[in-house]
Scaffold this motif. Structure first.
Motif, PDB file in Angstrom:
ATOM      1  N   SER A 175      -1.315  59.499 -27.904  1.00 32.22           N
ATOM      2  CA  SER A 175      -2.627  59.474 -27.248  1.00 32.22           C
ATOM      3  C   SER A 175      -2.990  58.073 -26.778  1.00 32.22           C
ATOM      4  N   LYS A 176      -2.511  57.062 -27.494  1.00 34.03           N
ATOM      5  CA  LYS A 176      -2.828  55.674 -27.155  1.00 34.03           C
ATOM      6  C   LYS A 176      -1.859  55.071 -26.133  1.00 34.03           C
ATOM      7  N   SER A 177      -0.609  55.514 -26.171  1.00 29.28           N
ATOM      8  CA  SER A 177       0.414  54.843 -25.355  1.00 29.28           C
ATOM      9  C   SER A 177       0.926  55.651 -24.167  1.00 29.28           C
ATOM     10  N   ALA A 178       0.959  56.979 -24.284  1.00 30.46           N
ATOM     11  CA  ALA A 178       1.562  57.813 -23.232  1.00 30.46           C
ATOM     12  C   ALA A 178       0.543  58.205 -22.171  1.00 30.46           C
ATOM     13  N   SER A 179      -0.005  57.210 -21.511  1.00 33.26           N
ATOM     14  CA  SER A 179      -1.007  57.481 -20.474  1.00 33.26           C
ATOM     15  C   SER A 179      -0.502  56.934 -19.144  1.00 33.26           C
ATOM     16  N   PHE A 180       0.371  57.695 -18.516  1.00 34.19           N
ATOM     17  CA  PHE A 180       1.021  57.267 -17.282  1.00 34.19           C
ATOM     18  C   PHE A 180       0.347  57.863 -16.041  1.00 34.19           C
ATOM     19  N   PHE A 221      -3.842  42.932  -8.607  1.00 39.96           N
ATOM     20  CA  PHE A 221      -4.792  43.672  -9.437  1.00 39.96           C
ATOM     21  C   PHE A 221      -4.387  45.149  -9.565  1.00 39.96           C
ATOM     22  N   ILE A 222      -3.466  45.608  -8.703  1.00 39.48           N
ATOM     23  CA  ILE A 222      -3.054  47.017  -8.692  1.00 39.48           C
ATOM     24  C   ILE A 222      -2.427  47.456 -10.019  1.00 39.48           C
ATOM     25  N   PRO A 223      -1.497  46.690 -10.605  1.00 41.69           N
ATOM     26  CA  PRO A 223      -0.927  47.110 -11.898  1.00 41.69           C
ATOM     27  C   PRO A 223      -1.989  47.263 -12.987  1.00 41.69           C
ATOM     28  N   PHE A 224      -2.999  46.391 -12.959  1.00 45.02           N
ATOM     29  CA  PHE A 224      -4.079  46.483 -13.944  1.00 45.02           C
ATOM     30  C   PHE A 224      -4.834  47.800 -13.773  1.00 45.02           C
ATOM     31  N   ILE A 225      -5.193  48.118 -12.526  1.00 49.01           N
ATOM     32  CA  ILE A 225      -5.948  49.338 -12.232  1.00 49.01           C
ATOM     33  C   ILE A 225      -5.146  50.584 -12.605  1.00 49.01           C
ATOM     34  N   LEU A 257      -7.750  63.772 -31.237  1.00 50.35           N
ATOM     35  CA  LEU A 257      -7.108  63.130 -32.378  1.00 50.35           C
ATOM     36  C   LEU A 257      -7.447  61.652 -32.522  1.00 50.35           C
ATOM     37  N   ILE A 258      -7.987  61.044 -31.477  1.00 52.95           N
ATOM     38  CA  ILE A 258      -8.475  59.668 -31.561  1.00 52.95           C
ATOM     39  C   ILE A 258      -9.814  59.591 -30.842  1.00 52.95           C
ATOM     40  N   THR A 259     -10.564  58.526 -31.094  1.00 51.31           N
ATOM     41  CA  THR A 259     -11.851  58.347 -30.417  1.00 51.31           C
ATOM     42  C   THR A 259     -11.618  57.779 -29.021  1.00 51.31           C
ATOM     43  N   TYR A 260     -12.601  57.949 -28.161  1.00 51.17           N
ATOM     44  CA  TYR A 260     -12.484  57.397 -26.811  1.00 51.17           C
ATOM     45  C   TYR A 260     -12.412  55.876 -26.857  1.00 51.17           C
ATOM     46  N   ASN A 261     -13.169  55.228 -27.755  1.00 52.47           N
ATOM     47  CA  ASN A 261     -13.134  53.773 -27.876  1.00 52.47           C
ATOM     48  C   ASN A 261     -11.728  53.275 -28.191  1.00 52.47           C
ATOM     49  N   ASN A 262     -11.030  54.019 -29.025  1.00 57.56           N
ATOM     50  CA  ASN A 262      -9.653  53.697 -29.366  1.00 57.56           C
ATOM     51  C   ASN A 262      -8.759  53.798 -28.140  1.00 57.56           C
ATOM     52  N   TYR A 263      -8.929  54.878 -27.407  1.00 55.60           N
ATOM     53  CA  TYR A 263      -8.164  55.099 -26.171  1.00 55.60           C
ATOM     54  C   TYR A 263      -8.430  53.973 -25.171  1.00 55.60           C
ATOM     55  N   LEU A 264      -9.692  53.604 -25.011  1.00 55.93           N
ATOM     56  CA  LEU A 264     -10.096  52.567 -24.061  1.00 55.93           C
ATOM     57  C   LEU A 264      -9.463  51.219 -24.402  1.00 55.93           C
ATOM     58  N   CYS A 265      -9.465  50.854 -25.661  1.00 60.95           N
ATOM     59  CA  CYS A 265      -8.896  49.570 -26.095  1.00 60.95           C
ATOM     60  C   CYS A 265      -7.423  49.461 -25.724  1.00 60.95           C
ATOM     61  N   ARG A 273      -5.878  51.168 -23.365  1.00 60.35           N
ATOM     62  CA  ARG A 273      -5.732  51.128 -21.909  1.00 60.35           C
ATOM     63  C   ARG A 273      -5.927  49.700 -21.390  1.00 60.35           C
ATOM     64  N   LEU A 274      -6.870  48.991 -21.959  1.00 63.84           N
ATOM     65  CA  LEU A 274      -7.101  47.600 -21.559  1.00 63.84           C
ATOM     66  C   LEU A 274      -5.908  46.727 -21.944  1.00 63.84           C
ATOM     67  N   LEU A 275      -5.358  46.949 -23.137  1.00 61.63           N
ATOM     68  CA  LEU A 275      -4.179  46.197 -23.572  1.00 61.63           C
ATOM     69  C   LEU A 275      -3.002  46.459 -22.645  1.00 61.63           C
ATOM     70  N   SER A 276      -2.766  47.722 -22.334  1.00 63.28           N
ATOM     71  CA  SER A 276      -1.680  48.098 -21.436  1.00 63.28           C
ATOM     72  C   SER A 276      -1.871  47.488 -20.051  1.00 63.28           C
ATOM     73  N   SER A 277      -3.108  47.429 -19.575  1.00 62.94           N
ATOM     74  CA  SER A 277      -3.411  46.866 -18.254  1.00 62.94           C
ATOM     75  C   SER A 277      -3.064  45.389 -18.182  1.00 62.94           C
ATOM     76  N   MET A 278      -3.415  44.652 -19.227  1.00 65.05           N
ATOM     77  CA  MET A 278      -3.126  43.219 -19.260  1.00 65.05           C
ATOM     78  C   MET A 278      -1.617  42.955 -19.313  1.00 65.05           C
ATOM     79  N   ILE A 279      -0.902  43.766 -20.098  1.00 74.11           N
ATOM     80  CA  ILE A 279       0.551  43.622 -20.187  1.00 74.11           C
ATOM     81  C   ILE A 279       1.201  43.942 -18.844  1.00 74.11           C
TER      82      ILE A 279
END
Length: 306
Positions: free
Chosen positions: A128-133, A255-259, A277-285, A287-293
């Motif tokens: 839920s946290k990582s497989a958001s393609f 900025f495209i990879p971030f978006i 299975l997880i909170t939205y706040n968890n999911y959001l965090c 997504r932001l980490l993945s965007s920066m990477i």
């Protein structure tokens, strides 16, 4: 303290709903051309960009899962199992499929796998946290420039893999007998999964229209106040519009990879409806980490290749 937080959260949620109703009502009376044009743009993007790519990969993914062919296809990615230490092979298979499925379809499958006891709770949370393609066909269709699309998608792909590695690094090697047993006991039905597709695709259409109503309001505020930078908020709302605008700017193209890795609030709303299975706040965090990477990887790749 928790009660006060929930009270404030519920109050803000209700205020946002009231604000949305007022905005929609105001625009439908005083600037209906702007509102209707944006709604038509949303439906056009949904019909010609989102629907075809999602249908193709959802059908292929469902066939791979229900016929258990996925167990053989993922052998091509077997070396990844040494760094993506999921508790079950089904979780690994679903992570590979999520690359092509995209959200919210992936979240729907995660719920189904967990409810059918095909993956562990830990695996479900990691997925839920990582497989958001973002669907790759959608990326190549919207960006049009194949080299740019390939680099952007590679950065997006690697960022999610890195997040998955971080989340699974502490897992011990799973019991192989248990993995095989779980992998062979799939009771996901093809007709059941395909019957869910209309609700998924209509959910996407609804959220795209809602997003473009908000975009209409930000465009209107930017227009009457001469504050053009106010419309920059739109970049975080709907990913297809953002990518379409940014791809024509040499500077903003970074900025495209971030978006893409962030997914946009429109996709967030679609996912949130199915998050169990997880909170939205968890999911959001994450997504932001993945965007920066993803942004960092893209900058490095573009310096080497372009």
């Amino acid at each position: 303290m928790l009660i006060k937080y929930q009270l404030v959260k519920n109050t803000l949620y209700k205020l946002l709903i009231i604000l949305f109703i007022i905005i929609t009502f105001y625009l439908s009376i005083f600037n209906y051309n702007l509102l209707y044009n944006n709604i038509f743009i949303a439906l056009d993007l949904w019909l010609y960009k989102v629907f075809p790519s999602l249908l193709i990969f959802y059908l292929i993914s469902t066939l791979l899962i229900t016929t258990k062919t996925i167990n053989y296809v993922t052998l091509l990615f077997y070396p990844l199992k040494y760094i993506l230490k999921f508790n079950t092979s089904n979780a690994f298979n679903l992570f590979i499929l999520s690359v092509f499925l995209g959200n919210p379809s992936t979240t729907s499958y995660i719920n189904d796998y967990y409810e059918n006891n095909l993956i562990t709770l830990r695996d479900a949370k990691v997925l839920s946290k990582s497989a958001s393609f973002i669907n790759p066909l959608f990326v190549f269709t919207v960006l049009e420039n194949k080299q740019l699309a390939a680099l952007v998608y590679l950065a997006h792909l690697l960022s999610n893999i890195i997040v998955a590695i971080i989340l699974t690094r502490s897992n011990k090697d799973s019991n192989l007998c248990n993995i095989v047993k779980r992998a062979n006991n799939s009771n996901i039905s093809f007709t059941t999964q395909m019957s869910k597709f209309p609700s998924i695709i209509l959910n996407i259409a609804l959220n795209m229209v809602l997003s473009y109503i908000v975009i209409s309001f930000t465009d209107y505020i930017a227009l009457i106040s001469n504050l053009s930078y106010f419309s920059y908020i739109n970049y975080f709302i709907e990913v297809s519009r953002s990518v379409y605008i940014l791809k024509n700017s040499y500077i903003c193209i970074y900025f495209i990879p971030f978006i893409l890795s962030f997914n946009g609030l429109c996709i967030h709303m679609q996912v949130r409806m199915q998050l169990k299975l997880i909170t939205y706040n968890n999911y959001l965090c994450y997504r932001l980490l993945s965007s920066m990477i993803a942004t960092f990887i893209y900058i490095v790749l573009s310096m080497i290749i372009i």
